[in-house]
Design a protein around this motif. Structure first.
Motif, mmCIF file in Angstrom:
data_model
loop_
_atom_site.group_PDB
_atom_site.id
_atom_site.type_symbol
_atom_site.label_atom_id
_atom_site.label_comp_id
_atom_site.label_asym_id
_atom_site.label_seq_id
_atom_site.Cartn_x
_atom_site.Cartn_y
_atom_site.Cartn_z
ATOM 1 N N ARG A 33 2.783 -9.293 60.304
ATOM 2 C CA ARG A 33 2.042 -10.898 60.127
ATOM 3 C C ARG A 33 0.679 -10.360 59.091
ATOM 4 N N ILE A 34 0.339 -9.474 59.559
ATOM 5 C CA ILE A 34 -0.985 -9.288 58.894
ATOM 6 C C ILE A 34 -0.899 -9.610 57.423
ATOM 7 N N LEU A 35 0.721 -9.297 56.844
ATOM 8 C CA LEU A 35 0.444 -9.160 55.618
ATOM 9 C C LEU A 35 0.396 -10.565 55.044
ATOM 10 N N ARG A 36 1.658 -11.212 55.602
ATOM 11 C CA ARG A 36 1.761 -11.965 55.625
ATOM 12 C C ARG A 36 0.363 -12.717 55.295
ATOM 13 N N GLU A 37 -0.042 -13.367 56.781
ATOM 14 C CA GLU A 37 -0.820 -14.180 56.823
ATOM 15 C C GLU A 37 -1.940 -14.042 55.655
ATOM 16 N N SER A 38 -2.461 -12.354 55.001
ATOM 17 C CA SER A 38 -3.270 -12.410 54.487
ATOM 18 C C SER A 38 -2.818 -13.549 53.383
ATOM 19 N N LEU A 39 -1.410 -12.772 52.791
ATOM 20 C CA LEU A 39 -0.625 -13.278 51.833
ATOM 21 C C LEU A 39 -0.881 -14.674 51.632
ATOM 22 N N GLY A 40 -0.229 -15.576 52.960
ATOM 23 C CA GLY A 40 -0.330 -17.198 53.259
ATOM 24 C C GLY A 40 -2.151 -17.452 52.854
ATOM 25 N N GLU A 41 -2.878 -17.038 52.500
ATOM 26 C CA GLU A 41 -4.400 -18.018 53.290
ATOM 27 C C GLU A 41 -4.619 -17.279 52.152
ATOM 28 N N SER A 42 -4.536 -15.999 50.696
ATOM 29 C CA SER A 42 -4.442 -16.579 49.813
ATOM 30 C C SER A 42 -3.878 -17.639 48.625
ATOM 31 N N LEU A 43 -2.575 -17.892 49.073
ATOM 32 C CA LEU A 43 -1.926 -19.356 48.709
ATOM 33 C C LEU A 43 -2.593 -20.320 48.174
ATOM 34 N N GLY A 44 -2.911 -20.698 50.019
ATOM 35 C CA GLY A 44 -2.258 -21.674 50.369
ATOM 36 C C GLY A 44 -1.610 -22.371 51.254
ATOM 37 N N GLN A 45 -0.723 -20.956 51.419
ATOM 38 C CA GLN A 45 0.628 -21.645 52.328
ATOM 39 C C GLN A 45 0.285 -20.999 53.973
ATOM 40 N N PRO A 46 0.931 -21.891 54.655
ATOM 41 C CA PRO A 46 1.446 -21.249 56.096
ATOM 42 C C PRO A 46 2.160 -20.248 55.910
ATOM 43 N N THR A 47 1.490 -18.625 57.799
ATOM 44 C CA THR A 47 2.071 -17.635 57.084
ATOM 45 C C THR A 47 3.698 -17.771 57.292
ATOM 46 N N GLU A 48 4.020 -18.155 57.567
ATOM 47 C CA GLU A 48 5.224 -19.348 58.245
ATOM 48 C C GLU A 48 6.196 -19.110 56.952
ATOM 49 N N ARG A 49 6.217 -19.787 55.898
ATOM 50 C CA ARG A 49 6.382 -19.848 54.454
ATOM 51 C C ARG A 49 6.809 -18.407 54.098
ATOM 52 N N ILE A 50 6.427 -17.657 53.951
ATOM 53 C CA ILE A 50 6.209 -16.000 53.784
ATOM 54 C C ILE A 50 7.224 -15.261 54.266
ATOM 55 N N PHE A 51 8.008 -14.730 53.296
ATOM 56 C CA PHE A 51 8.768 -13.177 54.008
ATOM 57 C C PHE A 51 8.574 -12.010 52.945
ATOM 58 N N CYS A 52 7.803 -10.823 53.201
ATOM 59 C CA CYS A 52 8.223 -10.317 52.089
ATOM 60 C C CYS A 52 8.858 -9.167 52.528
ATOM 61 N N ALA A 53 9.081 -8.271 51.240
ATOM 62 C CA ALA A 53 10.097 -6.932 50.984
ATOM 63 C C ALA A 53 10.197 -5.955 50.428
ATOM 64 N N ASN A 54 10.894 -5.284 50.750
ATOM 65 C CA ASN A 54 10.753 -4.448 49.601
ATOM 66 C C ASN A 54 10.748 -4.260 47.950
ATOM 67 N N GLY A 55 9.821 -4.690 47.463
ATOM 68 C CA GLY A 55 9.981 -5.665 45.709
ATOM 69 C C GLY A 55 10.768 -7.198 45.944
ATOM 70 N N SER A 56 10.734 -7.731 45.261
ATOM 71 C CA SER A 56 11.389 -8.934 44.622
ATOM 72 C C SER A 56 12.682 -8.319 44.550
ATOM 73 N N ASN A 57 13.265 -7.973 44.307
ATOM 74 C CA ASN A 57 14.845 -7.681 44.516
ATOM 75 C C ASN A 57 15.761 -7.778 45.961
ATOM 76 N N GLU A 58 14.893 -7.186 46.235
ATOM 77 C CA GLU A 58 15.164 -7.037 47.960
ATOM 78 C C GLU A 58 14.958 -8.445 48.489
ATOM 79 N N VAL A 59 14.473 -8.928 48.297
ATOM 80 C CA VAL A 59 13.919 -11.008 48.500
ATOM 81 C C VAL A 59 15.015 -11.318 48.097
ATOM 82 N N LEU A 60 14.782 -10.903 46.509
ATOM 83 C CA LEU A 60 16.801 -11.678 46.062
ATOM 84 C C LEU A 60 17.867 -11.669 46.720
#
Ligand code: PMP
Length: 363
Positions: free
Chosen positions: A62-89
């Motif tokens: 949650r805190i990571l997604r909130e912080s990233l969302g804030e830095s990108l001007g996007q709501p937390t609900e729109r951020i998904f994090c994983a182990n490298g973008s490879n895991e996101v893909l």
């Protein structure tokens, strides 16, 4: 004979090949030439010391997604994090690809797009970039319409060509695709435009990003995507619970305090890229391609001259410089890719290049 073999469709799979030789100048993996700022490492270690290691990490990051969302001007609900973008893909493909689903991949591009499609049993529809590695929006639209893929992969700046897609390419994909449009922006910070601002709840656009390049954190494995909340919700169901270690989450949060330093590094690397471009253009035997990333692809000799490029690659290794050999790679035959490194490493590369080409009479 082993008692059991992998799934039939995985038998012919080859692993990810990127040789890692022991040399003094490493310009082969598009990493940052610098470690993260020392103050960041201190902040991070302090945060890790406070983590209750006997407990599972925050499952929702949650805190990571909130912080990233804030830095990108996007709501937390729109951020998904994983182990490298490879895991996101991979999570995107596990969720929206798979048996009976199709992914459009426009080659040549990042090898993991098709690799993960194969692993997840997703059918690949392959199309080709133009000779100059751009994508023609009309051609893209008709490929999408005739193949009706569930996922469309774009990569801007594209690895390995460095090509930045024109805005019309994304327009064409979003207008014609029925399924997800995924823009891999692993190198987005080095280019002037990003698709992040176009993510909203009404279109199926996903933008994939990483901490591995600009943030100097390749060793920590942290990537994320910005996607409609309804996509993030589905990804969270598919990814393994507690997949993102507390130490990784802390690193992602701590890093964001250092944006100004990172922006300065990006400016420095972009200016080094232009210097490398000039250096490469000075050799008659080489043809560097325009790049919006922290690397440059260049042709060696006549187009498709696999022997000349392999020879040059091996010559550079002898001089203690490792770059990435794409000589025999479909769509980029006869090409090599150099990562923009520190000023010293770039000079070492250009000097080695000069002496090899002069010796062979190709300069
Ligand atoms: N996308 C592209 C286009 C890449 O080149 C890379 C790394 N080479 C990645 C994604 C994966 O990066 P990571 O898993 O380190 O975030």
């Amino acid at each position: 004979m082993n008692p059991i073999q992998p799934r039939d469709d995985l038998r012919s799979l080859s692993g990810y090949h990127s040789p890692n030789l022991n040399v003094s100048v490493r310009l082969n993996a598009n990493e940052s030439p610098l470690p993260p700022p020392a103050a960041f490492v201190d902040d991070w270690l302090e945060a890790v010391r406070a983590v209750p290691l006997n407990r599972y990490p925050d499952r929702s990051a949650r805190i990571l997604r909130e912080s990233l969302g804030e830095s990108l001007g996007q709501p937390t609900e729109r951020i998904f994090c994983a182990n490298g973008s490879n895991e996101v893909l991979q999570t995107l493909m596990l969720t929206y690809g798979g048996p009976g689903r199709k992914a459009l991949i426009i080659e040549p591009t990042y090898a993991l797009h098709s690799h993960i499609a194969r692993i997840t049993g997703t059918e690949i529809v392959s199309s080709a970039r133009s000779a100059d590695f751009t994508i023609d929006p009309d051609a893209l639209e008709s490929t999408i319409k005739s193949n009706d893929p569930d996922l469309v992969f774009l990569c801007s700046p594209n690895n390995p060509s460095g090509t930045v897609d024109a805005a019309e390419v994304l327009d064409a994909a979003l207008q014609s695709a029925r399924g997800l449009v995924i823009v891999d922006e692993a190198y987005g910070e080095f280019s002037p435009n990003s698709a992040i601002g176009r993510v909203n709840e009404d279109s199926a656009l996903v933008v994939v990003k990483t901490y591995s390049k600009v943030w100097s954190m390749a060793a920590l494995r942290l990537g994320y995507c910005i996607a409609p909340a309804w996509v993030v919700e589905e990804l969270e169901k598919v990814v393994l619970p507690y997949h993102l270690a507390a130490a990784t989450q802390s690193a992602g949060i701590a890093a964001l305090k250092y944006r100004a330093e990172m922006d300065a590094r990006v400016r420095e690397l972009v200016s080094e890229r232009e210097r490398l471009m000039e250096g490469l253009s000075g050799f008659e035997a080489l043809e560097p391609l325009p790049s919006g990333a922290n690397f440059i692809l260049f042709r060696v000799g006549k187009p498709g001259d696999v022997e000349a490029s392999s020879r040059l690659w091996a010559g550079l290794v002898k001089h203690g410089v490792l770059i990435r050999d794409f000589s025999a790679w479909p769509g980029v035959e006869g090409c090599l890719r150099v990562t923009v490194g520190s000023r010293g490493d770039n000079d070492a590369f250009l000097t080695a290049l000069g002496s090899i080409l002069r010796e062979s009479g190709d300069s």
